[in-house]
Design a protein around this motif. Structure first.
Motif, PDB file in Angstrom:
ATOM      1  N   UNK A   6      39.618  86.625  36.211  1.00 18.70           N
ATOM      2  CA  UNK A   6      38.133  88.122  36.066  1.00 18.70           C
ATOM      3  C   UNK A   6      37.841  88.473  36.991  1.00 18.70           C
ATOM      4  N   UNK A   7      37.876  89.577  37.708  1.00 22.06           N
ATOM      5  CA  UNK A   7      37.383  90.170  39.299  1.00 22.06           C
ATOM      6  C   UNK A   7      36.615  90.738  39.474  1.00 22.06           C
ATOM      7  N   UNK A  16      24.643  94.204  39.584  1.00 26.20           N
ATOM      8  CA  UNK A  16      23.422  92.368  39.545  1.00 26.20           C
ATOM      9  C   UNK A  16      22.880  92.593  40.618  1.00 26.20           C
ATOM     10  N   UNK A  17      23.517  93.572  42.476  1.00 26.96           N
ATOM     11  CA  UNK A  17      22.229  93.540  42.718  1.00 26.96           C
ATOM     12  C   UNK A  17      20.936  94.667  43.119  1.00 26.96           C
ATOM     13  N   UNK A  18      21.715  95.423  42.374  1.00 23.44           N
ATOM     14  CA  UNK A  18      20.006  95.957  41.937  1.00 23.44           C
ATOM     15  C   UNK A  18      19.401  95.943  41.149  1.00 23.44           C
ATOM     16  N   UNK A  94      25.582  91.257  30.483  1.00 19.04           N
ATOM     17  CA  UNK A  94      24.467  91.144  30.529  1.00 19.04           C
ATOM     18  C   UNK A  94      24.627  89.639  31.552  1.00 19.04           C
ATOM     19  N   UNK A  95      26.196  89.209  31.325  1.00 21.86           N
ATOM     20  CA  UNK A  95      25.507  87.164  31.890  1.00 21.86           C
ATOM     21  C   UNK A  95      26.571  87.793  33.054  1.00 21.86           C
ATOM     22  N   UNK A  96      25.544  87.923  34.477  1.00 20.37           N
ATOM     23  CA  UNK A  96      25.800  88.075  35.960  1.00 20.37           C
ATOM     24  C   UNK A  96      27.175  87.423  36.305  1.00 20.37           C
ATOM     25  N   UNK A  97      27.335  87.369  37.000  1.00 19.32           N
ATOM     26  CA  UNK A  97      28.978  86.883  38.215  1.00 19.32           C
ATOM     27  C   UNK A  97      27.943  86.762  39.538  1.00 19.32           C
ATOM     28  N   UNK A 106      35.227  82.357  39.334  1.00 18.52           N
ATOM     29  CA  UNK A 106      33.683  82.940  39.610  1.00 18.52           C
ATOM     30  C   UNK A 106      32.749  81.883  38.848  1.00 18.52           C
ATOM     31  N   UNK A 107      31.489  82.120  38.999  1.00 17.21           N
ATOM     32  CA  UNK A 107      30.074  80.639  38.343  1.00 17.21           C
ATOM     33  C   UNK A 107      29.564  82.200  38.353  1.00 17.21           C
TER      34      UNK A 107
END
Length: 198
Positions: A6-7, A16-18, A94-97, A106-107
């Protein structure tokens, strides 16, 4: 046999940053915190805060934890996956890495409660040779971990523990700690973090 990993894409990272940028600005405004004051409280440089709010930086999990604690909110609040009782469903997209390892680990923050007395649910995947290190959380933080595949090497301070698939562990994680994939097979575990308000 080809392994699927999962990349996180550039588009995922930008989304995510936004979200982090918007929520950070919103909470700073709501709590009437200047950049200087938040910088002082969180122990994060003002320059880094400016970069995060301008979406030019990809903050680490440890940095998000410090910012959340300084503002009296949870990491889930900042990335906008906090629960809104009585029921708040969070779709997979909607579950961010929030962390990605050099080999595809990944987390992913699955869900969390609002506020400073928070609970978060995470899914971690690490591949052989990957490690995630944390400088430690606020005092009285507890993590519950359940290993679903592989073997977890959990290091807390200078003690190392090996947790096999099917086993669980309760860890006090205010001290520096790390998670690593022990062995030749991928590691997967779920983690619940409980951080008390102080």
């Amino acid at each position: 046999m080809t392994k699927k990993v999962n990349i996180m894409t550039d588009a995922d990272a930008a989304a995510v940053n936004n979200a982090i940028s918007a929520r950070l600005k919103g909470y700073r405004s709501e709590k009437k915190l200047s950049l200087d004051e938040l910088s002082r409280r969180a122990g994060v440089s003002k320059g880094m805060l400016v970069e995060i709010e301008a979406c030019r930086a990809n903050p680490s999990i440890a940095l998000l934890c410090r910012l959340a604690a300084a503002m009296g909110v949870s990491v889930a609040d900042i990335v906008d996956v906090a629960s809104q009782p009585p029921v708040h469903m969070i779709p997979p997209d909607a579950m961010p890495v929030l962390w990605q390892g050099e080999r595809g680990g990944t987390a992913r923050l699955l869900a969390g409660t609002s506020g400073s007395n928070m609970v978060e649910l995470w899914h971690w995947q690490l591949f052989p040779g990957e490690r995630f290190s944390s400088p430690g959380h606020p005092r009285e933080t507890t993590e519950l971990l359940h290993v679903t595949a592989g073997t977890l090497e959990l290091k807390v301070d200078d003690e190392i523990f090996y947790i096999a698939a099917g086993c669980s562990v309760v860890a006090a994680t205010e001290a520096p700690h790390s998670y690593a994939c022990a062995g030749d097979t991928p590691l997967a575990f779920t983690m619940t973090v409980h951080e008390k308000a102080h």
